[in-house]
Design an enzyme around this catalytic site. Structure first.
Site, PDB file in Angstrom:
ATOM      1  N   HIS A 144       0.840  -1.204   0.000  1.00 33.32           N
ATOM      2  CA  HIS A 144       0.000   0.000   0.000  1.00 33.32           C
ATOM      3  C   HIS A 144       0.874   1.252   0.000  1.00 33.32           C
ATOM      4  O   HIS A 144       0.652   2.173  -0.798  1.00 33.32           O
ATOM      5  CB  HIS A 144      -0.906  -0.025   1.244  1.00 33.32           C
ATOM      6  CG  HIS A 144      -1.613   1.260   1.529  1.00 33.32           C
ATOM      7  ND1 HIS A 144      -2.949   1.452   1.279  1.00 33.32           N
ATOM      8  CD2 HIS A 144      -1.165   2.428   2.067  1.00 33.32           C
ATOM      9  CE1 HIS A 144      -3.294   2.680   1.625  1.00 33.32           C
ATOM     10  NE2 HIS A 144      -2.234   3.297   2.116  1.00 33.32           N
ATOM     11  N   GLU A 145       1.864   1.287   0.872  1.00 37.67           N
ATOM     12  CA  GLU A 145       2.724   2.473   0.960  1.00 37.67           C
ATOM     13  C   GLU A 145       3.567   2.642  -0.306  1.00 37.67           C
ATOM     14  O   GLU A 145       3.785   3.760  -0.774  1.00 37.67           O
ATOM     15  CB  GLU A 145       3.632   2.371   2.196  1.00 37.67           C
ATOM     16  CG  GLU A 145       2.887   2.387   3.517  1.00 37.67           C
ATOM     17  CD  GLU A 145       2.016   3.615   3.681  1.00 37.67           C
ATOM     18  OE1 GLU A 145       2.388   4.695   3.176  1.00 37.67           O
ATOM     19  OE2 GLU A 145       0.946   3.498   4.311  1.00 37.67           O
ATOM     20  N   HIS A 148       1.859   4.480  -3.152  1.00 41.97           N
ATOM     21  CA  HIS A 148       1.897   5.949  -3.081  1.00 41.97           C
ATOM     22  C   HIS A 148       3.127   6.476  -3.825  1.00 41.97           C
ATOM     23  O   HIS A 148       3.062   7.507  -4.498  1.00 41.97           O
ATOM     24  CB  HIS A 148       1.957   6.410  -1.627  1.00 41.97           C
ATOM     25  CG  HIS A 148       0.663   6.264  -0.879  1.00 41.97           C
ATOM     26  ND1 HIS A 148      -0.546   6.654  -1.404  1.00 41.97           N
ATOM     27  CD2 HIS A 148       0.408   5.780   0.371  1.00 41.97           C
ATOM     28  CE1 HIS A 148      -1.500   6.411  -0.510  1.00 41.97           C
ATOM     29  NE2 HIS A 148      -0.950   5.874   0.562  1.00 41.97           N
ATOM     30  N   GLU A 219      -6.039   7.007  -0.793  1.00 42.94           N
ATOM     31  CA  GLU A 219      -5.925   5.873   0.128  1.00 42.94           C
ATOM     32  C   GLU A 219      -6.677   4.663  -0.409  1.00 42.94           C
ATOM     33  O   GLU A 219      -6.191   3.531  -0.346  1.00 42.94           O
ATOM     34  CB  GLU A 219      -6.440   6.261   1.514  1.00 42.94           C
ATOM     35  CG  GLU A 219      -5.591   7.296   2.239  1.00 42.94           C
ATOM     36  CD  GLU A 219      -4.160   6.843   2.464  1.00 42.94           C
ATOM     37  OE1 GLU A 219      -3.921   5.623   2.599  1.00 42.94           O
ATOM     38  OE2 GLU A 219      -3.267   7.708   2.493  1.00 42.94           O
TER      39      GLU A 219
END
Length: 302
Positions: A144-145, A148, A219
Site C-alpha cells: 500500500h505504501e 503511493h 488511500e
C-alpha cells in the site's frame, strides 16, 4: 533510456483527480498572490521571495521534515532483515527501484511513505506495526505504501498542502510583520489589505477541502493497487482491521504525538473517539476500505 512504469495497476481516476486538484490549487495560488501584490504593492519583492522560498522548502524538504518528526530511522538489511526482505519482494513484484527503508520507535501500529520521487522515496514501519502483523499482512501494508510512491501522489499532496500553509504564514506577516501601513479608507489597496485575513481563511478552507478529498481517494487507490499487486486483498483487510482495532489500546499521549501526521499514515491515529479530525479525516472509513477489498477479493476469486 527511461525506466518502464511499475507493475502497479494504473489509476486514471487518481491521475485525473491529482491533475484537477493541482489545477485548482494553482489557480487559487495565483489569485491569492495577486491579491497580496495588489494590497502590498511596496512589498512585492519580499512577497515573491517569501512565496517562492516557501514553495521550494515545502517541495524539497517537507518529506525529510515529516520523516524526522515521525521518528524514522533508516535501517540496513542486517538490522531489519524481515522488513528489507518484504520490501525486496514488493519491489520485484512491482518492478520498482528499492526505496530507503526505515523504522520508527513507536508503539502506534502504522506505516508511511515519503519522498518526491522513486529516487528519494522512504518507506517506514513502526515497531508497533512490526510486532503485531503477520508476514502476509505486513506485505499488504507495505505494498500500500509503495503504491503511493509508484503513483507519485506523495509529491502531489506535498505541493497541494503548500497553499494552506502559505495562507496562514502570509496573513501573520501582513498583520504583524510590518507590511501593513495606514492607507486612506477609500484606497482599494487599503481595502484589500483589510480583507487579507478573510481571503486567507477562504483560501485555507478551499485548499484544505481539496486536499482532503484527494487524500481519501488516494488511500482507496493505494488499497486497490496493493491488493491487485500482491493478489491477497484478504491479508490487507486483516491488517486494516487489526491496526484499527489496536489503536484503542494505545496511550492517548502517543496518539496525540502521531495525530499531526495522519495524512501520511496507513491508518489515522485519533486521540479522541469524537473529534473534528475524524469528521475531516484524510482517510476513508474502515468500512469503505474493507468493502472495497471484499469486492476485489470476489473479483479475483472468479
Amino acid at each position: 533510456m527511461p525506466r518502464a512504469r511499475s507493475r502497479y495497476a494504473p489509476d486514471r481516476g487518481l491521475t485525473g483527480r491529482m491533475v484537477t486538484t493541482m489545477f485548482l490549487i494553482g489557480l487559487l495560488y495565483v489569485v491569492f498572490v495577486g491579491v497580496l501584490l495588489a494590497a502590498l504593492r511596496g512589498s512585492w519583492p519580499i512577497i515573491l521571495i517569501i512565496t517562492g522560498g516557501l514553495f521550494i522548502a515545502q517541495f524539497w524538504f517537507s518529506d525529510r521534515i515529516a520523516a524526522y518528526g515521525m521518528g524514522a530511522r533508516e535501517v540496513t538489511p542486517e538490522q531489519a532483515p524481515e522488513l528489507h526482505g518484504t520490501i525486496d519482494r514488493i519491489c520485484a513484484l512491482a518492478d520498482m527501484p528499492k526505496p530507503k527503508v526505515a523504522i520508527a520507535e513507536s508503539d502506534v501500529p502504522n506505516a508511511f511513505a515519503t519522498g518526491r520521487s522513486e529516487k528519494t522515496a522512504l518507506v517506514c514501519a513502526t515497531t508497533g506495526l512490526l510486532r503485531r502483523l503477520e508476514p502476509e499482512e505486513l506485505e499488504g501494508v507495505l505494498a500500500h505504501e509503495m503504491s503511493h510512491v509508484a503513483h507519485r501522489d506523495v509529491a502531489v499532496m506535498t505541493i497541494a498542502s503548500f497553499l494552506g500553509v502559505l495562507a496562514g504564514i502570509i496573513t501573520r506577516i501582513a498583520l504583524w510583520g510590518g507590511f501593513a501601513r495606514s492607507r486612506p479608507g477609500n484606497d482599494p489597496a487599503g481595502i484589500l489589505l483589510l480583507l487579507i485575513p478573510l481571503i486567507s481563511a477562504v483560501v485555507y478552507a478551499i485548499s484544505f477541502l481539496l486536499t482532503r478529498l484527494l487524500s481519501r481517494y488516494r488511500e482507496l487507490s493505494a488499497d486497490r493497487a496493493a491488493a491487485l499487486l500482491t493478489g491477497r486483498p484478504s491479508a490487507l483487510a486483516s491488517a486494516l482491521t487489526k491496526v484499527s482495532g489496536q489503536m484503542a489500546s494505545i496511550p492517548t499521549e502517543d496518539l496525540r504525538k502521531a495525530e499531526p501526521y495522519n495524512a501520511f499514515y496507513f491508518v489515522p491515529a485519533f486521540s479522541a473517539k469524537e473529534s473534528l479530525g475524524r469528521l475531516f479525516s484524510s482517510h476513508p472509513t474502515l468500512e469503505q476500505r474493507l468493502d472495497q477489498l471484499s469486492r476485489i477479493s470476489t473479483d479475483l476469486s472468479r
